[in-house]
Design a protein around this motif. Sequence first.
Motif, PDB file in Angstrom:
ATOM      1  N   ARG A 209       0.806  -1.224   0.000  1.00  0.00           N
ATOM      2  CA  ARG A 209       0.000   0.000   0.000  1.00  0.00           C
ATOM      3  C   ARG A 209       0.842   1.279   0.000  1.00  0.00           C
ATOM      4  NH1 ARG A 209      -5.389  -0.177   3.408  1.00  0.00           N
ATOM      5  NH2 ARG A 209      -6.153  -1.004   1.415  1.00  0.00           N
ATOM      6  N   PRO A 210       1.877   1.421   0.840  1.00  0.00           N
ATOM      7  CA  PRO A 210       2.670   2.656   0.777  1.00  0.00           C
ATOM      8  C   PRO A 210       3.366   2.864  -0.561  1.00  0.00           C
ATOM      9  CG  PRO A 210       3.070   1.505   2.842  1.00  0.00           C
ATOM     10  CD  PRO A 210       2.298   0.568   1.959  1.00  0.00           C
ATOM     11  N   ALA A 211       3.867   1.789  -1.170  1.00  0.00           N
ATOM     12  CA  ALA A 211       4.544   1.917  -2.458  1.00  0.00           C
ATOM     13  C   ALA A 211       3.563   2.305  -3.557  1.00  0.00           C
ATOM     14  CB  ALA A 211       5.242   0.601  -2.809  1.00  0.00           C
ATOM     15  N   ALA A 212       2.384   1.686  -3.557  1.00  0.00           N
ATOM     16  CA  ALA A 212       1.376   2.031  -4.555  1.00  0.00           C
ATOM     17  C   ALA A 212       0.925   3.476  -4.388  1.00  0.00           C
ATOM     18  CB  ALA A 212       0.186   1.082  -4.446  1.00  0.00           C
ATOM     19  N   TYR A 213       0.742   3.890  -3.140  1.00  0.00           N
ATOM     20  CA  TYR A 213       0.351   5.280  -2.876  1.00  0.00           C
ATOM     21  C   TYR A 213       1.410   6.245  -3.401  1.00  0.00           C
ATOM     22  CZ  TYR A 213      -0.335   9.567  -0.182  1.00  0.00           C
ATOM     23  OH  TYR A 213      -0.494  10.874   0.189  1.00  0.00           O
ATOM     24  N   ALA A 214       2.677   5.928  -3.178  1.00  0.00           N
ATOM     25  CA  ALA A 214       3.760   6.804  -3.632  1.00  0.00           C
ATOM     26  C   ALA A 214       3.779   6.935  -5.153  1.00  0.00           C
ATOM     27  CB  ALA A 214       5.098   6.265  -3.128  1.00  0.00           C
ATOM     28  N   MET A 215       3.511   5.842  -5.858  1.00  0.00           N
ATOM     29  CA  MET A 215       3.534   5.903  -7.318  1.00  0.00           C
ATOM     30  C   MET A 215       2.353   6.700  -7.870  1.00  0.00           C
ATOM     31  SD  MET A 215       6.289   4.487  -8.317  1.00  0.00           S
ATOM     32  CE  MET A 215       6.969   5.278  -6.845  1.00  0.00           C
ATOM     33  N   LEU A 218       3.193  10.242  -7.344  1.00  0.00           N
ATOM     34  CA  LEU A 218       4.190  10.669  -8.332  1.00  0.00           C
ATOM     35  C   LEU A 218       3.543  10.992  -9.670  1.00  0.00           C
ATOM     36  CD1 LEU A 218       7.237  10.913  -9.167  1.00  0.00           C
ATOM     37  CD2 LEU A 218       7.087   8.488  -9.810  1.00  0.00           C
ATOM     38  N   LEU A 219       2.681  10.102 -10.158  1.00  0.00           N
ATOM     39  CA  LEU A 219       2.033  10.318 -11.450  1.00  0.00           C
ATOM     40  C   LEU A 219       1.124  11.541 -11.430  1.00  0.00           C
ATOM     41  CD1 LEU A 219       1.125   6.637 -12.411  1.00  0.00           C
ATOM     42  CD2 LEU A 219       3.015   8.014 -13.290  1.00  0.00           C
ATOM     43  N   LEU A 220       0.388  11.715 -10.347  1.00  0.00           N
ATOM     44  CA  LEU A 220      -0.504  12.876 -10.246  1.00  0.00           C
ATOM     45  C   LEU A 220       0.299  14.171 -10.129  1.00  0.00           C
ATOM     46  CD1 LEU A 220      -3.344  11.555  -7.913  1.00  0.00           C
ATOM     47  CD2 LEU A 220      -3.366  11.801 -10.399  1.00  0.00           C
ATOM     48  N   ALA A 221       1.447  14.128  -9.454  1.00  0.00           N
ATOM     49  CA  ALA A 221       2.285  15.319  -9.353  1.00  0.00           C
ATOM     50  C   ALA A 221       2.762  15.759 -10.733  1.00  0.00           C
ATOM     51  CB  ALA A 221       3.479  15.040  -8.438  1.00  0.00           C
ATOM     52  N   TYR A 222       3.134  14.807 -11.574  1.00  0.00           N
ATOM     53  CA  TYR A 222       3.541  15.161 -12.933  1.00  0.00           C
ATOM     54  C   TYR A 222       2.381  15.763 -13.721  1.00  0.00           C
ATOM     55  CZ  TYR A 222       8.326  13.477 -13.175  1.00  0.00           C
ATOM     56  OH  TYR A 222       9.680  13.347 -13.010  1.00  0.00           O
ATOM     57  N   VAL A 223       1.195  15.231 -13.535  1.00  0.00           N
ATOM     58  CA  VAL A 223       0.041  15.780 -14.244  1.00  0.00           C
ATOM     59  C   VAL A 223      -0.236  17.214 -13.795  1.00  0.00           C
ATOM     60  CG1 VAL A 223      -2.454  15.553 -14.577  1.00  0.00           C
ATOM     61  CG2 VAL A 223      -0.996  13.526 -14.675  1.00  0.00           C
ATOM     62  N   VAL A 224      -0.160  17.458 -12.494  1.00  0.00           N
ATOM     63  CA  VAL A 224      -0.379  18.816 -11.996  1.00  0.00           C
ATOM     64  C   VAL A 224       0.654  19.779 -12.569  1.00  0.00           C
ATOM     65  CG1 VAL A 224      -0.325  20.258  -9.919  1.00  0.00           C
ATOM     66  CG2 VAL A 224      -1.517  18.060  -9.887  1.00  0.00           C
ATOM     67  N   ILE A 225       1.912  19.368 -12.599  1.00  0.00           N
ATOM     68  CA  ILE A 225       2.953  20.207 -13.194  1.00  0.00           C
ATOM     69  C   ILE A 225       2.657  20.476 -14.662  1.00  0.00           C
ATOM     70  CG2 ILE A 225       5.388  20.271 -13.861  1.00  0.00           C
ATOM     71  CD1 ILE A 225       6.011  18.746 -11.297  1.00  0.00           C
ATOM     72  N   GLY A 226       2.239  19.447 -15.383  1.00  0.00           N
ATOM     73  CA  GLY A 226       1.912  19.620 -16.798  1.00  0.00           C
ATOM     74  C   GLY A 226       0.759  20.578 -17.019  1.00  0.00           C
ATOM     75  N   LEU A 249      -6.887  16.234 -23.464  1.00  0.00           N
ATOM     76  CA  LEU A 249      -6.833  14.919 -24.100  1.00  0.00           C
ATOM     77  C   LEU A 249      -5.566  14.134 -23.763  1.00  0.00           C
ATOM     78  CD1 LEU A 249      -8.181  15.754 -27.684  1.00  0.00           C
ATOM     79  CD2 LEU A 249      -9.402  14.622 -25.827  1.00  0.00           C
ATOM     80  N   GLY A 250      -4.441  14.813 -23.636  1.00  0.00           N
ATOM     81  CA  GLY A 250      -3.210  14.033 -23.544  1.00  0.00           C
ATOM     82  C   GLY A 250      -2.112  14.570 -22.662  1.00  0.00           C
ATOM     83  N   VAL A 251      -2.431  15.353 -21.626  1.00  0.00           N
ATOM     84  CA  VAL A 251      -1.324  15.853 -20.799  1.00  0.00           C
ATOM     85  C   VAL A 251      -0.567  14.727 -20.101  1.00  0.00           C
ATOM     86  CG1 VAL A 251      -2.758  16.356 -18.752  1.00  0.00           C
ATOM     87  CG2 VAL A 251      -0.635  17.608 -19.118  1.00  0.00           C
ATOM     88  N   PRO A 252      -1.214  13.642 -19.618  1.00  0.00           N
ATOM     89  CA  PRO A 252      -0.408  12.552 -19.047  1.00  0.00           C
ATOM     90  C   PRO A 252       0.484  11.883 -20.096  1.00  0.00           C
ATOM     91  CG  PRO A 252      -2.680  12.405 -18.291  1.00  0.00           C
ATOM     92  CD  PRO A 252      -2.661  13.396 -19.410  1.00  0.00           C
ATOM     93  N   ASN A 253       0.021  11.818 -21.346  1.00  0.00           N
ATOM     94  CA  ASN A 253       0.867  11.244 -22.397  1.00  0.00           C
ATOM     95  C   ASN A 253       2.207  11.965 -22.471  1.00  0.00           C
ATOM     96  OD1 ASN A 253      -2.122  10.965 -23.183  1.00  0.00           O
ATOM     97  ND2 ASN A 253      -1.160   9.460 -24.526  1.00  0.00           N
ATOM     98  N   LEU A 254       2.174  13.293 -22.331  1.00  0.00           N
ATOM     99  CA  LEU A 254       3.397  14.094 -22.450  1.00  0.00           C
ATOM    100  C   LEU A 254       4.228  14.059 -21.175  1.00  0.00           C
ATOM    101  CD1 LEU A 254       2.073  17.216 -24.393  1.00  0.00           C
ATOM    102  CD2 LEU A 254       3.474  15.351 -25.266  1.00  0.00           C
ATOM    103  N   VAL A 350       6.819   2.452 -14.659  1.00  0.00           N
ATOM    104  CA  VAL A 350       7.422   2.724 -15.966  1.00  0.00           C
ATOM    105  C   VAL A 350       6.914   1.734 -17.006  1.00  0.00           C
ATOM    106  CG1 VAL A 350       9.609   2.706 -17.235  1.00  0.00           C
ATOM    107  CG2 VAL A 350       9.459   3.869 -15.029  1.00  0.00           C
ATOM    108  N   LEU A 351       6.728   0.484 -16.615  1.00  0.00           N
ATOM    109  CA  LEU A 351       6.160  -0.498 -17.539  1.00  0.00           C
ATOM    110  C   LEU A 351       4.780  -0.062 -18.002  1.00  0.00           C
ATOM    111  CD1 LEU A 351       6.133  -3.256 -18.950  1.00  0.00           C
ATOM    112  CD2 LEU A 351       5.281  -4.243 -16.812  1.00  0.00           C
ATOM    113  N   MET A 352       3.956   0.409 -17.065  1.00  0.00           N
ATOM    114  CA  MET A 352       2.626   0.892 -17.433  1.00  0.00           C
ATOM    115  C   MET A 352       2.717   2.060 -18.404  1.00  0.00           C
ATOM    116  SD  MET A 352       0.388   3.603 -16.779  1.00  0.00           S
ATOM    117  CE  MET A 352       1.008   4.326 -15.274  1.00  0.00           C
ATOM    118  N   ILE A 353       3.617   3.008 -18.139  1.00  0.00           N
ATOM    119  CA  ILE A 353       3.768   4.167 -19.026  1.00  0.00           C
ATOM    120  C   ILE A 353       4.206   3.709 -20.412  1.00  0.00           C
ATOM    121  CG2 ILE A 353       5.094   6.270 -19.422  1.00  0.00           C
ATOM    122  CD1 ILE A 353       5.254   6.599 -16.382  1.00  0.00           C
TER     123      ILE A 353
END
Length: 421
Positions: A209-215, A218-226, A249-254, A350-353
């Motif tokens: 659970r802590p590792a999944a929460y951290a990931m 992390l992904l949401l932080a990148y989206v907010v920055i984008g 449409l695609g900010v997470p893609n970038l 990273v595999l998911m991305i």
Amino acid sequence: MTSRTTSAQTVARHSWVRAVVVVLAGLVAMGAVAALGLWAAGAADLPEGAFPRVVAATVVTSVGGSVELAGAAGGLAETDAGLTVIPLSVTLTGALVIAAGFLRPLRHRAVASAAELGGWAARVAVLWLLGLLGLALAARQTFEIDLGDTLGDIGDLLGLRPEVGFTTDVPTTLLFGLLWLAGVLVLALVVARGAPLPGRLLRFQTSVRPAAYAMVLLLLAYVVIGVVVGLVVAATRGHAAETFAVLLLGVPNLVWLGLTIGLGATWNGRVEGPFGLPMPHVLDEVLRTSDVSALNLRTLSEHDGRVWWLLVIDAVLLLAAAFAMAARSPARIRAWQHALHMAVALALTVLMICLVGRISAHYGLSVLGIGDLGGGLTGELFLRPRLWSALGLAVLWGLVTGFAGALLARRVPRRGGTEDV
């Protein structure tokens, strides 16, 4: 009496009405984001009232559904087309809304039986498949291609009416849509600290659970920055409609592509013809060559030195994610164990991305076997990762940042006793 009361409360919490609300909320949110993004991209001007069908197709592809392209151009010509891309802004919106709705009836509880969780998930899944089936059946349209004045006259003379259309592979869409939903629901249970788990799985929550929460953080932080960067670009550099289309449409893609590149990963790709990658335009500059190009920090820095900031952003955000993971873990877990947990979690992320971030598009028109008569009617775009090197770099970054984050979190009060490095 107590057993009957508990059963009645469970049914009330997990009723079909609640399931309908969860599914409708998810589909409406995804449809709204897709419609706004396509409208900003100019798709509202598509002929023959095709806009709602394109919106439906966008939602279908956002959950892994299969939309097939097909073309026709009369007896003397032929067309060939294909498109593979996932609009991850729509995907993320649906995942967040459905996960929140799924977890709401389960809050404020520590344990739930597997039968209870399975029954609640089954209700959501049945209604989700019905909604997805409706979208899949609606997502089909054919467009006639404008050849221009001169070629249009020739086409009329030869009886050429080049067309391209899309339709949905319904069985494949339902299969991958169901797998997508299962992934969202499982991840929601794993990530949310307040979500109940079956008793047999409670022993795994301290490591998973802590590792999944951290990931997810992390992904949401990148989206907010984008999103913030996109809003600044729209406000200061113009092209607001184009920028909002990319955001919707695609900010997470970038930004998730940027995450992997900041780790040192390389993507191979090529851009040819009328196709193009969305902003930043440096991506298009690197990939628009006569051969397959490598997209990484080195090649991007040759066009814009600011891309090295991706390395800095990765280091800061990964360390913050590792700290958050360690701070939410029991103190008895040692630093080297945190490093292993972070490495595995980052490699899976990273595999998911790499799996969902691939892009492939092509279109071709030929007359009597001669292609690209229009000087722009044929094009190709693809982008795919060098998977194994990306995963290896993710493991290395995870080990380093996981260990460092654990050391930084040693002074944070945590449950479970003292920690040994």
